[in-house]
Structure formats: structure tokens, C-alpha cells
Design an enzyme around this catalytic site. Structure first.
Site, PDB file in Angstrom:
ATOM      1  N   HIS A  17      54.783  57.869  17.449  1.00 48.34           N
ATOM      2  CA  HIS A  17      54.715  57.094  18.211  1.00 48.34           C
ATOM      3  C   HIS A  17      56.036  56.604  18.622  1.00 48.34           C
ATOM      4  O   HIS A  17      56.051  56.231  20.126  1.00 48.34           O
ATOM      5  CB  HIS A  17      54.000  55.676  17.536  1.00 48.34           C
ATOM      6  CG  HIS A  17      52.537  55.840  17.059  1.00 48.34           C
ATOM      7  ND1 HIS A  17      52.250  55.716  15.738  1.00 48.34           N
ATOM      8  CD2 HIS A  17      51.336  56.339  17.574  1.00 48.34           C
ATOM      9  CE1 HIS A  17      50.905  55.696  15.574  1.00 48.34           C
ATOM     10  NE2 HIS A  17      50.335  56.080  16.719  1.00 48.34           N
ATOM     11  N   LYS A  41      36.369  49.874  14.530  1.00 53.17           N
ATOM     12  CA  LYS A  41      37.479  50.615  13.762  1.00 53.17           C
ATOM     13  C   LYS A  41      37.805  49.783  12.697  1.00 53.17           C
ATOM     14  O   LYS A  41      38.445  48.703  13.033  1.00 53.17           O
ATOM     15  CB  LYS A  41      38.520  51.140  14.705  1.00 53.17           C
ATOM     16  CG  LYS A  41      38.420  52.711  15.194  1.00 53.17           C
ATOM     17  CD  LYS A  41      39.769  53.001  15.503  1.00 53.17           C
ATOM     18  CE  LYS A  41      39.736  54.343  16.506  1.00 53.17           C
ATOM     19  NZ  LYS A  41      40.871  54.542  17.012  1.00 53.17           N
ATOM     20  N   ARG A  91      49.642  65.544  21.157  1.00 53.82           N
ATOM     21  CA  ARG A  91      50.006  66.471  19.975  1.00 53.82           C
ATOM     22  C   ARG A  91      49.781  67.746  20.244  1.00 53.82           C
ATOM     23  O   ARG A  91      50.547  68.615  20.824  1.00 53.82           O
ATOM     24  CB  ARG A  91      49.449  65.899  18.699  1.00 53.82           C
ATOM     25  CG  ARG A  91      50.310  64.642  18.154  1.00 53.82           C
ATOM     26  CD  ARG A  91      49.409  63.959  17.105  1.00 53.82           C
ATOM     27  NE  ARG A  91      48.304  63.218  17.649  1.00 53.82           N
ATOM     28  CZ  ARG A  91      47.638  62.360  17.115  1.00 53.82           C
ATOM     29  NH1 ARG A  91      48.041  61.859  16.043  1.00 53.82           N
ATOM     30  NH2 ARG A  91      46.678  61.847  17.873  1.00 53.82           N
ATOM     31  N   SER A 129      48.510  58.801  11.965  1.00 52.32           N
ATOM     32  CA  SER A 129      48.397  57.614  11.169  1.00 52.32           C
ATOM     33  C   SER A 129      47.492  57.971   9.992  1.00 52.32           C
ATOM     34  O   SER A 129      47.759  57.512   8.872  1.00 52.32           O
ATOM     35  CB  SER A 129      48.213  56.470  12.003  1.00 52.32           C
ATOM     36  OG  SER A 129      49.066  56.058  12.673  1.00 52.32           O
TER      37      SER A 129
END
Ligand code: ADP
Length: 160
Positions: A17, A41, A91, A129
Site C-alpha cells: 500500500h 467485511k 498486483r 493484508s
């Protein structure tokens, strides 16, 4: 002044990040990092804890970075802040499908707000994460993935 928003869960913020935020600062004058609160979430850290962690690891850039909690649709909060773009990181190809859907859904919601993507340094292209939380659960070495301040917070949180 070119203002962008960088939305995400940041649960917790990783070197991936940070790499994206630094790249975005080369293009935009100001970056507003939105810690998104999703009703569906479950996050490990509270939104307030995530804000403190982001501000600490990006403290050298706080003259051009602001960190806020976003509870509404990201495009709506982006517009409220006077930003024109949403920054996201890519990514691998697996991110593309999700981001493709997100960008087009956001354009339907507000065609004036556009998304801009940066690719991280290759050495962070595997990093998420979720991965760091799994490594933390097994008490693995987190020093290559997270700044020392975040390592400390995550190790403490896992033990709670
Ligand atoms: P979200 O839950 O919205 O996906 P994340 O905190 O997981 O939030 O990620 C926020 C943004 O940062 C996303 O665009 C994600 O692809 C990007 N990102 C996360 N980790 C990395 C990384 N290692 N390299 C590049 N981009 C990343």
C-alpha cells in the site's frame, strides 16, 4: 490542485500500500487515503486504529496526505472531497478482474470520477493484508512485509 482518493481496507497497511501511495504522490498534489468501512467485511483493526497506523507510517508525507474514514459509497465520498480520481493498486492478473468490475460499476454511479491504477514494485506483488494476518497467526517473521510500527500492532492484536 490535483486531488485523488486512495480507498481500501488497509487492515493493516503493508509495504505494498505504501508503495502505491508514494507512486500516486508523484502524479497528484494531494492524496486522501480512505479507510473504507464495509458493512459486510469483518476487519481485524477498527477504522480508527487503521487511521492511526497509516498516519504513523506515512508521517513524512502528511503535508500532502490526509487519512479519513469512509462509510459511504467511495465515489460519493470522493466527490464530496473534491477529488477527481480514485487510486488503486494492481498486483497480478487476479486483481484485474475485480478492479475491472469495480471501475465500470463506479463509472455508472458517477462518470466524472475516474480510476487510476499503479503497479507496485515487483517485490510487493504477492503481498496482501490477508497474507500478513495469516503469517502473524503462525508467529512468522513480518519484517519484510510491514513497517516495524505495524508489525508491533499486528503481533499485539493477534494475541488479544
Ligand atoms: P480492498 O479491501 O479495497 O481491496 P485493500 O486494503 O486490500 O482494500 O487494498 C486497497 C488497494 O491497494 C487495492 O487497490 C489493492 O489492489 C491495493 N493493494 C493492496 N496490496 C497491494 C500490493 N501489495 N501491491 C499493490 N497494490 C496493493
Amino acid at each position: 490542485m490535483k486531488v485523488a482518493v486512495y480507498p481500501g481496507s488497509f487492515d493493516p497497511i503493508t509495504y505494498g500500500h505504501i508503495d502505491i501511495a508514494k507512486r500516486a504522490l508523484k502524479v497528484f498534489d494531494k492524496l486522501i487515503i480512505f479507510v473504507s468501512v464495509h458493512p459486510t467485511k469483518h476487519a481485524l483493526f477498527s477504522a480508527e486504529e487503521r487511521v492511526v497506523m497509516i498516519e504513523e507510517v506515512l508521517k513524512d508525507s502528511l503535508d500532502r496526505i490526509e487519512v479519513r474514514i469512509s462509510t459511504d459509497l467511495t465515489v460519493i465520498d470522493t466527490k464530496k472531497m473534491g477529488a477527481t480520481h480514485m487510486v488503486r493498486g494492481l498486483r497480478a492478473l487476479t486483481d484485474f478482474e475485480y478492479e475491472f468490475q469495480l471501475t465500470h460499476a463506479n463509472r455508472v454511479l458517477d462518470n466524472e470520477i475516474d480510476s487510476i491504477y499503479f503497479m507496485t514494485d515487483n517485490k510487493f506483488s504477492y503481498l496482501s493484508s490477508t497474507t500478513v494476518k495469516e503469517i502473524a497467526l503462525f508467529e512468522g517473521d513480518l519484517s519484510k512485509f510491514l513497517p516495524p510500527f505495524i508489525v508491533e500492532k499486528l503481533e499485539k492484536k493477534i494475541k488479544e
